[in-house]
Design a protein around this motif. Structure first.
Motif, short mmCIF file in Angstrom:
data_model
loop_
_atom_site.label_atom_id
_atom_site.label_comp_id
_atom_site.label_asym_id
_atom_site.label_seq_id
_atom_site.Cartn_x
_atom_site.Cartn_y
_atom_site.Cartn_z
N SER A 62 0.93 -1.32 0.04
CA SER A 62 0.19 -0.22 0.05
C SER A 62 1.11 1.60 0.10
N VAL A 63 2.24 1.20 0.42
CA VAL A 63 2.62 2.14 0.64
C VAL A 63 4.34 2.16 -0.51
N PRO A 64 4.85 2.41 -1.00
CA PRO A 64 5.89 2.21 -1.48
C PRO A 64 6.95 2.64 -0.25
N ASN A 65 8.19 1.38 -0.33
CA ASN A 65 8.77 1.59 0.54
C ASN A 65 7.98 1.50 2.08
N ALA A 66 7.25 1.78 2.46
CA ALA A 66 6.82 1.71 3.71
C ALA A 66 7.42 2.45 5.18
N ASP A 67 8.38 1.48 5.03
CA ASP A 67 9.98 1.91 6.18
C ASP A 67 10.48 1.88 5.49
N TYR A 166 2.51 14.05 8.80
CA TYR A 166 3.27 13.43 7.55
C TYR A 166 4.52 14.15 8.31
N VAL A 167 4.77 14.12 9.34
CA VAL A 167 6.13 14.75 10.00
C VAL A 167 6.92 13.06 11.22
N TRP A 168 7.67 13.33 11.28
CA TRP A 168 8.19 11.80 11.61
C TRP A 168 8.98 12.27 12.86
N TYR A 255 -10.15 16.91 13.13
CA TYR A 255 -9.80 15.38 13.57
C TYR A 255 -10.43 14.51 12.36
N ARG A 256 -12.23 14.96 12.61
CA ARG A 256 -12.31 14.10 11.51
C ARG A 256 -12.65 14.15 10.64
N ALA A 257 -12.55 15.68 9.89
CA ALA A 257 -11.99 16.09 8.92
C ALA A 257 -10.69 15.34 8.54
N ALA A 258 -9.27 15.09 9.23
CA ALA A 258 -8.96 14.43 8.33
C ALA A 258 -8.44 13.12 8.77
N TRP A 259 -9.64 12.23 9.26
CA TRP A 259 -9.89 10.88 9.52
C TRP A 259 -10.67 10.47 8.17
N VAL A 260 -11.87 11.37 8.20
CA VAL A 260 -12.41 10.87 6.55
C VAL A 260 -12.17 11.23 4.88
N THR A 261 -11.13 12.05 5.17
CA THR A 261 -10.00 11.93 4.06
C THR A 261 -9.19 10.72 4.13
N ALA A 262 -8.69 10.51 5.33
CA ALA A 262 -7.73 8.96 5.09
C ALA A 262 -8.85 8.17 4.70
N GLU A 263 -10.14 7.75 4.95
CA GLU A 263 -10.39 6.70 4.75
C GLU A 263 -10.79 6.30 3.29
N VAL A 264 -11.09 8.05 2.04
CA VAL A 264 -10.48 7.83 0.97
C VAL A 264 -9.29 7.13 0.59
N LEU A 285 2.45 11.34 2.26
CA LEU A 285 2.64 11.12 3.18
C LEU A 285 1.84 11.43 4.71
N GLY A 286 1.54 13.02 4.33
CA GLY A 286 0.04 12.49 6.03
C GLY A 286 -0.95 11.07 5.97
N MET A 287 -2.16 11.12 4.58
CA MET A 287 -2.76 10.29 4.69
C MET A 287 -2.00 8.97 4.18
N GLU A 288 -0.43 8.74 4.09
CA GLU A 288 -0.08 6.90 4.77
C GLU A 288 -0.25 6.71 6.13
N THR A 289 0.45 8.06 6.48
CA THR A 289 -0.06 8.38 7.80
C THR A 289 -0.90 7.17 8.33
N LEU A 290 -2.10 7.57 8.32
CA LEU A 290 -3.48 7.75 9.13
C LEU A 290 -3.89 6.12 8.11
N ALA A 291 -3.66 5.83 7.15
CA ALA A 291 -4.58 5.09 6.40
C ALA A 291 -3.96 3.76 7.96
N GLU A 292 -1.96 3.99 7.90
CA GLU A 292 -1.94 3.01 8.38
C GLU A 292 -2.55 2.18 10.05
N VAL A 293 -2.67 3.46 10.70
CA VAL A 293 -3.46 3.89 11.99
C VAL A 293 -4.64 3.01 11.74
N LEU A 294 -6.12 3.64 9.96
CA LEU A 294 -6.61 3.47 10.31
C LEU A 294 -7.16 1.07 9.62
#
Length: 494
Positions: A62-67, A166-168, A255-264, A285-294
């Motif tokens: 789902s994420v190229p070179n996820a780590d 998107y920041v680590w 919060y909810r707006a961010a998760w709505v976008t991440a779901e899509v 990059l930000g949505m990659e992180t939130l998608a991995e939470v989901l």
């Protein structure tokens, strides 16, 4: 040059010996730099064990070179060891008085009233002393909020947007932070370094082994899951008062707006992963992180003080199908401890901080004991470089407050607050946090009862290698930054 205890280290290498091994001056320069700030290792790094593997990619394709920044940690060399005649607070059961622990290849191989010494084992006499697992601080900014505490070293909060998934934080960690050796001297062997709490979503945390290193990857705990830092309440309100969100309802909408976008985003990538038709979706990059939470691959650590806001955050998590691993600070956890216990959400709590701002007004000193009694997996955390060096004293304060409130707390229970419970919150309780056969040999030998203000760590082992010895100041870890500034190794004393 720092080296580990003579009884437990590989033969120390001197610079003359190293020179004979080098084939080029370029390699020599690199090694001199490394050895100036790290314990002596053998000339050939030990074969990586299970704990030395690179973190697997998260979420498959789902994420190229996820780590892209995997751990490169390799445990320090160590001889087989037996610690005998010591009082063992295992964090897995009753204290073993005058017991023994055996360690081979960085792992605990036996624990009990007596154990067989492996061939060639170093024997450590613990008469009158206590042995605990290495301490774990779930909430630290050491390295990212480096010392000296100048603006130039303040890299914890990316306060440019209310949502910065998107920041680590590992990209802010400075391995030469002079606070790190002091953490080790306080018995802390594992740290979760988090972004700050300026933002609703602050970015990824990192879990570190407290060991000398040149790069943050050499400190990263192999296989540890990333965390996502989220924050409730006053801090994001204050930081974004003129830009928004400026209210608690604005926080929740954010919060909810961010998760709505991440779901899509997650659905789009999951569909492409399944079908593999056409070009992959555009990365974010930000949505990659939130998608991995989901997907359950990143653990949520939520800064939150008030009970009502914790309840709201639980509702949001249920709305979008993710789990909160722990509420941090949580001065009102005692008000809804039964709910956290039911939802299997941990509490990373202070012993006695409270009343320093409005949302902390209802903090009580019995919070830890009350929450623990209700079944919450409680960790006593620091959020403070000095407090992190004294985690057992913080736990002792919480234990005393519980006893005063009529909630008896034993040493066997209190030790869990700084060992196995925080290990669970980091998803590492199968590897660290207790003195049990098969676990990593992260151990602390204390001069006396670890909950006494008069007690100090005497020796600290990480994966079976002694990396701190109070009796020998010349063998203590000093960062490159300290060389020329700290006048003597005695400056390492707490």
């Amino acid at each position: 040059m720092f080296s580990v205890d003579r009884a437990h280290r590989a033969p120390a290498m001197n610079f003359a010996g190293e020179l004979k091994l080098m084939k080029s001056s370029v390699v020599l320069i690199a090694l001199v730099s490394a050895w100036a700030c790290a314990p002596a290792r053998s000339t050939q790094a030990p074969s990586p064990k299970a704990d030395s593997t690179q973190t697997p990619g998260l979420g498959g394709r789902s994420v190229p070179n996820a780590d892209p920044f995997p751990s490169t940690y390799v445990r320090f060399p160590s001889a087989p060891m037996v610690i005998r005649n010591v009082n063992i607070l295992t964090a897995a059961g009753p204290m073993i008085a005058n017991g023994a622990v055996s360690v081979v290849d960085g792992k605990i191989v036996a624990v009990g009233a007596s154990v067989e010494a492996p061939a060639g084992a170093i024997v450590v006499d613990g008469t009158g002393k206590y042995l605990t697992p290495g301490l774990i601080d779930t909430h630290s900014h050491v390295g990212a909020g480096g010392a000296p505490g100048t603006q130039a070293n303040s890299d914890v909060n990316e306060g440019t947007n209310p949502s910065t998934p998107y920041v680590w934080v590992e990209h802010s960690v400075w391995p030469q932070d002079p606070q790190l050796p002091r953490e080790l001297s306080g018995g802390v062997t594992t740290l979760q370094v988090l972004p700050g709490s300026a933002n609703l979503i602050g970015g990824r945390s990192t879990v570190l082994k407290v060991v000398p290193a040149r790069t943050v990857q050499q400190m990263k705990f192999p296989g540890a899951k990333y965390g996502l830092k989220m924050a409730c309440g006053e801090n994001p309100k204050r930081v974004y008062a003129l830009r928004g969100p400026s209210t608690r309802m604005g926080n929740v909408a954010g919060y909810r707006a961010a998760w709505v976008t991440a779901e899509v985003y997650r659905r789009r990538w999951d569909k492409w992963n399944k079908e593999s038709k056409g070009d992959p979706p555009v990365r974010d990059l930000g949505m990659e992180t939130l998608a991995e939470v989901l997907r359950g691959n990143i653990l949520v650590h939520n800064h939150c003080y008030r009970a009502d806001e914790m309840a709201q955050m639980i509702d949001i998590a249920k709305e979008f199908g993710y789990k909160i691993r722990a509420f941090h600070h949580g001065v009102e956890v005692y008000k809804l401890a039964d709910i956290l216990a039911r939802e299997q959400i941990g509490g990373s709590l202070w012993a006695d901080w409270g009343s320093f701002k409005m949302e902390a007004l209802d903090g009580i000193k019995a919070n830890v004991a009350l929450s623990d009694r209700a079944g919450v997996r409680v960790a006593v955390h620091s959020d403070d470089a000095s407090g992190s060096q004294r985690l057992t004293q913080e736990a002792a304060k919480a234990m005393a407050a519980g006893n005063l409130a009529g909630i008896p707390v034993s040493a066997e229970q209190a030790i869990k607050w700084v060992t196995i419970n925080p290990a669970w919150q980091l998803g590492l309780d199968d590897r660290i946090g207790s003195i049990e056969t098969g676990k990593n040999a992260d151990l602390v030998l204390w001069s006396g009862n670890p909950f006494s203000v008069y007690t100090r760590p005497e020796k600290v082992w990480v994966d079976g290698a002694m990396l701190y010895n109070r009796a020998d100041p010349s063998q203590r870890w000093r960062t490159d930054f300290e060389l020329g500034f700290v006048p003597s190794p005695e400056g390492m004393n707490r």
